[in-house]
Design an enzyme around this catalytic site. Structure first.
Site, PDB file in Angstrom:
ATOM      1  CD  GLU A   1      -3.141  -2.518  -1.105  1.00 32.52           C
ATOM      2  OE1 GLU A   1      -3.628  -1.368  -1.180  1.00 32.52           O
ATOM      3  OE2 GLU A   1      -3.306  -3.264  -0.110  1.00 32.52           O
TER       4      GLU A   1
ATOM      5  CG  ASP B   1      -1.800   1.211   1.305  1.00 38.73           C
ATOM      6  OD1 ASP B   1      -2.608   1.438   0.394  1.00 38.73           O
ATOM      7  OD2 ASP B   1      -1.664   1.952   2.292  1.00 38.73           O
TER       8      ASP B   1
END
Length: 214
Positions: A140, A68
């Site tokens: 991610e 992220d």
């Protein structure tokens, strides 16, 4: 044969198709992984780990956390390059639109990442390989693995490869605006008038109606 039996057979067949998910991921990313355990962890959902506790496996949640931040960094880097005159607030809005759940899940689908994931039986039977939230999280984690293995340059290459269209829409100023808004802005700029809309038909249940407008 029951639906559950059919689903179970489909699950087994899908698993047999990808015997070595790490090698498949390497081929799709054009990135070799010296640390294959890291790459495998990126493809492992917590539901799979919960069902294989005796194997002491690692799921991808920690990598999601890193991924992220890495994606935010990479996208911010590209936005700074592409929009040198943009203000901080505008850059933040564009970044949020580029790397939302939809954008990340579309990256995952472009890689057919769902087919490579290790999922628990419950997730398999409920279509986990196609869930946008699950795919976004896995994307991610994969980005984090690429970052650890090959650095930010490799991540920037992925961003350019899969989010190029989103950057182009950002450059055109249409990234986070719906088609009705775009039509109104076009009408105002070219005709100096705002469109008027008339509903000519509607169908479907009250909670999910479809309207035909002219």
């Amino acid at each position: 044969m029951s639906e559950v039996d059919q689903s179970s057979r489909g699950v087994a067949a899908e698993r047999e198709e990808v015997e070595d998910p790490v090698s498949a991921l390497e081929a799709r990313l054009a990135t070799p992984f010296a640390d294959r355990a890291l790459a495998l962890a990126a493809l492992t959902h917590k539901s799979y780990v919960n069902e294989h506790r005796e194997e002491a496996l690692q799921d991808n949640e920690r990598l999601e956390f890193l991924g992220d931040a890495v994606i935010d960094l990479a996208v911010s880097h590209r936005l700074m390059e592409r929009f040198p005159a943009a203000r901080e607030g505008d850059l933040s809005k564009m970044r949020a639109a580029v790397v939302d759940e939809q954008g990340l899940s579309e990256m995952a689908r472009a890689l057919d990442l769902g087919a490579l994931l290790r999922l628990g039986r419950g997730e398999e039977l409920t279509g986990g390989r196609q869930k946008a939230s699950l795919l976004a999280d896995a994307m991610e984690a994969v980005v984090a693995a690429v970052y650890v293995e090959a650095g930010l340059g490799a991540v920037l290459g992925l961003i350019d490869r899969f989010l190029g269209e989103a950057f182009a829409r950002a450059a055109a100023g249409t990234l986070d605006r719906d088609f009705k808004t775009q039509l109104q802005e076009l009408s105002q700029s070219r005709l100096r008038a705002t469109p008027r809309y008339r509903v000519v038909a509607e169908r479907g249940p009250d909670h999910s109606k479809i309207f035909e407008v002219e």
